[in-house]
Design a protein around this motif. Structure first.
Motif, PDB file in Angstrom:
ATOM      1  N   LEU A 101       0.973  -0.950  -0.018  1.00  0.00           N
ATOM      2  CA  LEU A 101      -0.156  -0.241   0.014  1.00  0.00           C
ATOM      3  C   LEU A 101       1.425   1.444   0.026  1.00  0.00           C
ATOM      4  O   LEU A 101       0.520   2.213  -0.683  1.00  0.00           O
ATOM      5  N   PRO A 102       2.062   1.766   0.765  1.00  0.00           N
ATOM      6  CA  PRO A 102       2.170   2.643   0.405  1.00  0.00           C
ATOM      7  C   PRO A 102       3.679   2.465  -0.638  1.00  0.00           C
ATOM      8  O   PRO A 102       3.825   4.402  -1.008  1.00  0.00           O
ATOM      9  N   TRP A 103       3.907   1.956  -1.236  1.00  0.00           N
ATOM     10  CA  TRP A 103       4.476   1.777  -2.535  1.00  0.00           C
ATOM     11  C   TRP A 103       3.250   2.508  -3.906  1.00  0.00           C
ATOM     12  O   TRP A 103       3.527   3.744  -4.200  1.00  0.00           O
ATOM     13  N   VAL A 108       1.365   6.238  -7.554  1.00  0.00           N
ATOM     14  CA  VAL A 108      -0.120   6.523  -8.302  1.00  0.00           C
ATOM     15  C   VAL A 108      -0.601   7.626  -7.068  1.00  0.00           C
ATOM     16  O   VAL A 108      -1.199   8.178  -8.357  1.00  0.00           O
ATOM     17  N   GLY A 109      -0.634   7.615  -5.864  1.00  0.00           N
ATOM     18  CA  GLY A 109      -0.951   8.502  -6.040  1.00  0.00           C
ATOM     19  C   GLY A 109      -0.489  10.241  -6.495  1.00  0.00           C
ATOM     20  O   GLY A 109      -1.317  11.716  -6.702  1.00  0.00           O
ATOM     21  N   VAL A 110       0.839  10.008  -6.233  1.00  0.00           N
ATOM     22  CA  VAL A 110       1.466  11.336  -7.010  1.00  0.00           C
ATOM     23  C   VAL A 110       1.355  11.896  -8.123  1.00  0.00           C
ATOM     24  O   VAL A 110       1.089  12.878  -8.344  1.00  0.00           O
ATOM     25  N   THR A 111       1.659  10.728  -8.942  1.00  0.00           N
ATOM     26  CA  THR A 111       1.399  11.184 -10.376  1.00  0.00           C
ATOM     27  C   THR A 111       0.152  11.406 -10.638  1.00  0.00           C
ATOM     28  O   THR A 111      -0.345  12.203 -12.144  1.00  0.00           O
ATOM     29  N   THR A 112      -0.521  10.406 -10.143  1.00  0.00           N
ATOM     30  CA  THR A 112      -2.293  11.679 -10.776  1.00  0.00           C
ATOM     31  C   THR A 112      -2.729  12.473  -9.722  1.00  0.00           C
ATOM     32  O   THR A 112      -3.454  13.457 -10.993  1.00  0.00           O
ATOM     33  N   VAL A 113      -2.133  13.304  -9.155  1.00  0.00           N
ATOM     34  CA  VAL A 113      -1.992  14.618  -9.045  1.00  0.00           C
ATOM     35  C   VAL A 113      -0.844  15.398  -9.577  1.00  0.00           C
ATOM     36  O   VAL A 113      -1.791  16.608 -10.504  1.00  0.00           O
ATOM     37  N   ILE A 258     -12.322  10.772  -7.551  1.00  0.00           N
ATOM     38  CA  ILE A 258     -13.094   9.530  -7.953  1.00  0.00           C
ATOM     39  C   ILE A 258     -11.391   8.523  -8.581  1.00  0.00           C
ATOM     40  O   ILE A 258     -11.035   7.321  -7.466  1.00  0.00           O
ATOM     41  N   SER A 259     -10.993   9.035  -8.740  1.00  0.00           N
ATOM     42  CA  SER A 259      -9.431   8.605  -9.119  1.00  0.00           C
ATOM     43  C   SER A 259      -8.587   8.429  -8.017  1.00  0.00           C
ATOM     44  O   SER A 259      -7.719   7.495  -8.318  1.00  0.00           O
ATOM     45  N   VAL A 264      -5.974   3.670  -4.302  1.00  0.00           N
ATOM     46  CA  VAL A 264      -5.765   1.868  -3.220  1.00  0.00           C
ATOM     47  C   VAL A 264      -5.606   0.900  -4.781  1.00  0.00           C
ATOM     48  O   VAL A 264      -4.919  -0.322  -4.106  1.00  0.00           O
ATOM     49  N   GLY A 265      -6.533   1.011  -5.250  1.00  0.00           N
ATOM     50  CA  GLY A 265      -5.702  -0.862  -6.352  1.00  0.00           C
ATOM     51  C   GLY A 265      -4.709  -0.845  -7.461  1.00  0.00           C
ATOM     52  O   GLY A 265      -3.897  -1.413  -7.789  1.00  0.00           O
TER      53      GLY A 265
END
Length: 327
Positions: A101-103, A108-113, A258-259, A264-265
């Motif tokens: 989860l941390p990875w 994905v969290g940073v790149t989505t933003v 939503i993204s 998490v997935g």
């Protein structure tokens, strides 16, 4: 408040439905998944009666009472117990997920933003002057980028920057010889390993954010209140940012919420291509090795996180757009 309360009830009901489906799917599958899991575990080392009972509660037993199984399942779930991973035995699945989860959240969290900010900013610029040179160049380019699948972009990135020119590593989240932690050496290694997966996700997703914002801007600048602001003599920059972009941003904000819930997935294809140790890669390994407990836990985690993100998006809409409070 009544609108938000109704939405709370709706999403609680949907969450209950997701949990119930997660309970029913193994029980409607052909055969006896619980016996298969117990056999797989027993091949590695003896399992305790308590472990076998927990597996039966989670994955069913053909001769058991379905209502009692459901009660037992909810009891195990309330304790955070979704069984043991057959791939990483004897680790509980929650421990396995917590390692990836941390990875995933970081990558994905940073790149989505980043993709959201770049795509939305360029969409505002392009949509405020449709048909101009910048729009004529950026719109077709964004369409091209949006049509590129993750695995294809990732494969090209590997060939270009890991094989042909070995600037970046081709797999793993960091140097395996380093102990995970907050040391500068480990953080630098993690960033170095994340460059290609991050580039893949940004390139593949920025086009969608751009086109969504551009199209909303083109629609919004034709509205009467924008025309009125221009007639008052306000500067074009102020009209575009304070009137047009502010209202055109609403669907983007909802899409971002939503993204972020889907983060998490993980990015299954990108993480699989780069063997990046996130949740997406765990999902891939669980499917390949038929790790039913891990697959079921991942399905449930992703479903609930997406529901939570949808609830946040709905709540933001209610707060930002008074018209939705009438629905």
């Amino acid at each position: 408040m009544r609108v938000i309360a109704r939405r709370c009830l709706f999403y609680l009901g949907t969450a209950w439905a997701a949990i119930t489906l997660n309970f029913l799917i193994p029980r409607v599958m052909p055969g006896d998944p619980a016996s298969v899991i117990i056999t797989q575990l027993a091949q590695r080392q003896p399992i305790t009666p308590e472990t076998e009972q927990a597996i039966r509660a989670l994955f069913g037993q053909p001769e058991g009472n379905i209502a009692q199984q459901y009660v037992d399942y909810l009891g195990e779930l309330s304790q955070g117990n979704l069984g043991l991973s057959t791939t990483y035995y004897p680790q509980p699945v929650w421990e396995v997920i917590s390692t990836g989860l941390p990875w995933t959240l970081t990558l994905v969290g940073v790149t989505t933003v980043i993709a959201f900010l770049l795509g939305t900013g360029l969409g505002i610029l392009s949509g405020s002057r449709p048909g101009r040179l910048a729009d004529s160049v950026m719109a077709p380019l964004a369409t091209l980028l949006g049509s590129m699948p993750y695995f294809w972009v990732g494969t090209l990135a590997l060939l270009a920057f890991s094989v042909t020119v070995p600037w970046f590593p081709s797999q793993n989240g960091a140097d395996l010889s380093l102990d995970p932690g907050f040391s500068l050496e480990f953080i630098a290694s993690a960033i170095h390993h994340a460059v290609l997966p991050a580039l893949t996700i940004i390139v593949s997703s920025i086009g969608g954010w751009f086109l969504g914002m551009r199209n909303m801007m083109i629609t919004t600048i034709a509205e009467d209140y924008v025309q009125l602001a221009e007639a008052k003599g306000l500067s074009r920059w102020r009209v575009m940012m304070s009137y047009a972009a502010r209202n055109a941003m609403l669907p983007q904000v909802a899409g971002l919420a939503i993204s972020l819930g889907s983060v998490v997935g993980g990015s299954l294809l990108a993480e699989a291509v780069f063997a990046y140790p996130g949740v997406g890669y765990l999902f891939y390994q669980a499917v390949v090795s038929l790790d039913y407990p891990l697959m079921q836990a991942l399905f449930l985690t992703i479903s609930l996180s997406v529901l939570a993100a949808n609830f946040v998006a709905d709540s933001i809409y209610v707060l930002l757009d008074p018209r939705t409070r009438e629905a």
